[in-house]
Design a protein around this motif. Structure first.
Motif, mmCIF file in Angstrom:
data_model
loop_
_atom_site.group_PDB
_atom_site.id
_atom_site.type_symbol
_atom_site.label_atom_id
_atom_site.label_comp_id
_atom_site.label_asym_id
_atom_site.label_seq_id
_atom_site.Cartn_x
_atom_site.Cartn_y
_atom_site.Cartn_z
ATOM 1 N N UNK A 90 0.621 -1.210 -0.159
ATOM 2 C CA UNK A 90 -0.133 0.027 -0.045
ATOM 3 C C UNK A 90 0.945 1.234 -0.013
ATOM 4 N N UNK A 91 1.572 1.581 -1.192
ATOM 5 C CA UNK A 91 2.542 2.717 -1.141
ATOM 6 C C UNK A 91 1.577 3.931 -1.420
ATOM 7 N N UNK A 92 2.161 5.200 -1.008
ATOM 8 C CA UNK A 92 1.371 6.253 -1.163
ATOM 9 C C UNK A 92 2.476 7.356 -1.496
ATOM 10 N N UNK A 93 2.121 8.029 -2.646
ATOM 11 C CA UNK A 93 2.975 9.172 -3.074
ATOM 12 C C UNK A 93 3.071 10.363 -2.065
ATOM 13 N N UNK A 94 4.064 10.799 -1.875
ATOM 14 C CA UNK A 94 4.082 12.116 -1.161
ATOM 15 C C UNK A 94 3.401 13.253 -2.049
ATOM 16 N N UNK A 95 2.691 14.241 -1.583
ATOM 17 C CA UNK A 95 2.644 15.617 -2.554
ATOM 18 C C UNK A 95 3.646 16.032 -2.888
ATOM 19 N N UNK A 96 3.643 17.029 -4.047
ATOM 20 C CA UNK A 96 4.754 17.817 -4.483
ATOM 21 C C UNK A 96 5.258 18.604 -3.406
ATOM 22 N N UNK A 113 4.860 -4.436 7.039
ATOM 23 C CA UNK A 113 4.170 -4.908 8.205
ATOM 24 C C UNK A 113 4.588 -5.800 9.027
ATOM 25 N N UNK A 114 5.750 -6.421 8.952
ATOM 26 C CA UNK A 114 6.411 -7.311 10.206
ATOM 27 C C UNK A 114 6.897 -6.531 11.168
ATOM 28 N N UNK A 115 7.473 -5.372 10.798
ATOM 29 C CA UNK A 115 8.300 -4.720 11.850
ATOM 30 C C UNK A 115 7.468 -3.264 12.119
ATOM 31 N N UNK A 116 6.640 -2.915 11.302
ATOM 32 C CA UNK A 116 5.893 -1.454 11.446
ATOM 33 C C UNK A 116 6.646 -0.357 11.087
#
Ligand SMILES: CC(C)c1ccc(C(=O)O)c(O)c1O
Ligand code: FE2
Length: 298
Positions: A90-96, A113-116
């Motif tokens: 579930x990657x998310x782009x950073x805004x400009x 998810x394994x280590x958070x």
């Protein structure tokens, strides 16, 4: 499937600290980083041409908020996004605007998810070619290390999915991981522990005298030295560990084995014995690698 992206380097780590002024003083005056800029409760420090190698933010719980890696190109970052999405990270782009604050061209974040831990991948950092080191010739941010409760799962994710290669390991207990094809023995490492947590951040110095001088500087400032001086068998480096104002561990090291992209030696299986961690025979203080959480927020 091999992950379809290539790392350039570990770029920065972001720590939450309980008292920004106090920690800023520690990392600037005692560790030797330069404060590049500040924005409210956040400070950006550097030890290299990169826009930041350490981001400090005042927060309720001291700990590691994220580890950021530079990838080789925008094409790598685009491929990483698609791949991470397909693999369920579930990657998310950073805004400009967010990327602009970090002085990078584009960036994405996801939580392993394994280590958070939150990872950031970015490209095109604004480089300051005439950067000059402070009182200590820090060459670069070297590595970040975590304590993990579910060692096998986290190792499986980092090695199996996120393109880290094992340089050396104590099977099931410690893994020293290089960010392929970065040449350094490890940019990341995990240690098995009773719970997930931050272990330490490392800065590689370019002069052995910097390690020696740090011993006296830390003693004079009454900063606890918690391990060393000594020499690590895995990377061959000479090391010193000391505690920041929140009890989080920082390492200076001098020297490290380097690997070619092709034809690298296979990982060594090391024994679980104290001499592997220090061939000179020092023993870690119980506070070594214990301060700091892996934070739920980036
Ligand atoms: C004691 C810790 C886990 C450790 C051990 C070995 C090396 C090295 O070979 O460079 C480290 O950097 C460590 O932090
Ligand atoms: Fe280390």
């Amino acid at each position: 499937m091999t992950a379809p992206f290539r790392y350039r380097r570990l770029s920065y780590v972001a720590l939450d600290v309980s008292d920004l002024e106090q920690s800023l003083g520690f990392y600037r005056d005692l560790v030797g980083l330069t404060v590049d800029r500040r924005d409210g409760d956040t400070a950006y420090l550097r030890c290299s041409e990169l826009p930041q190698n350490l981001v400090l933010r005042e927060g309720d719980t001291p700990g590691l908020a994220r580890a950021a890696f530079e990838l080789e190109s925008q094409a790598d970052l685009d491929r990483a996004y698609t791949y991470l999405d397909d693999e369920g990270f579930a990657p998310e782009w950073l805004t400009a605007e967010e990327a602009g604050e970090l002085k990078v061209g584009a960036a994405l974040r996801f939580r392993e998810p394994g280590c958070g831990l939150h990872f950031e991948f970015h490209v095109e950092p604004e480089l300051q070619d005439d950067f000059e080191a402070g009182h200590t010739a820090i060459a670069r941010l070297g590595h970040v290390v975590l304590n993990v409760a579910d060692f096998a799962t986290v190792e499986g994710s980092l090695v199996g999915k996120l393109n880290f290669l094992i340089s050396d390991h104590v099977p099931g207990k410690i893994a020293f991981l290089r960010a392929f094809p970065n040449k350094y023995h490890h940019s990341f490492a995990i240690l098995t522990g009773p719970s997930d947590g931050y272990n330490h951040v490392n800065f590689m110095v370019s002069d052995i005298d910097d390690v020696g001088r740090a011993i006296n500087r830390m003693k004079k400032a009454e900063v606890p030295i918690v391990f060393g001086p000594g020499r690590h068998e895995p990377s061959g480096s000479i090391f010193l560990y000391f505690l920041d104002p929140d009890g989080m561990t920082t390492e200076y090291s001098f020297g490290m084995e380097e690997f070619e992209e092709e034809g690298a030696r296979p990982p060594r299986e090391l024994e679980a014995k104290p001499e592997v961690l220090d061939t000179w025979g020092s023993i870690p203080d119980p506070r070594f690698g214990k301060g700091g959480a892996i934070l739920a927020h980036a």
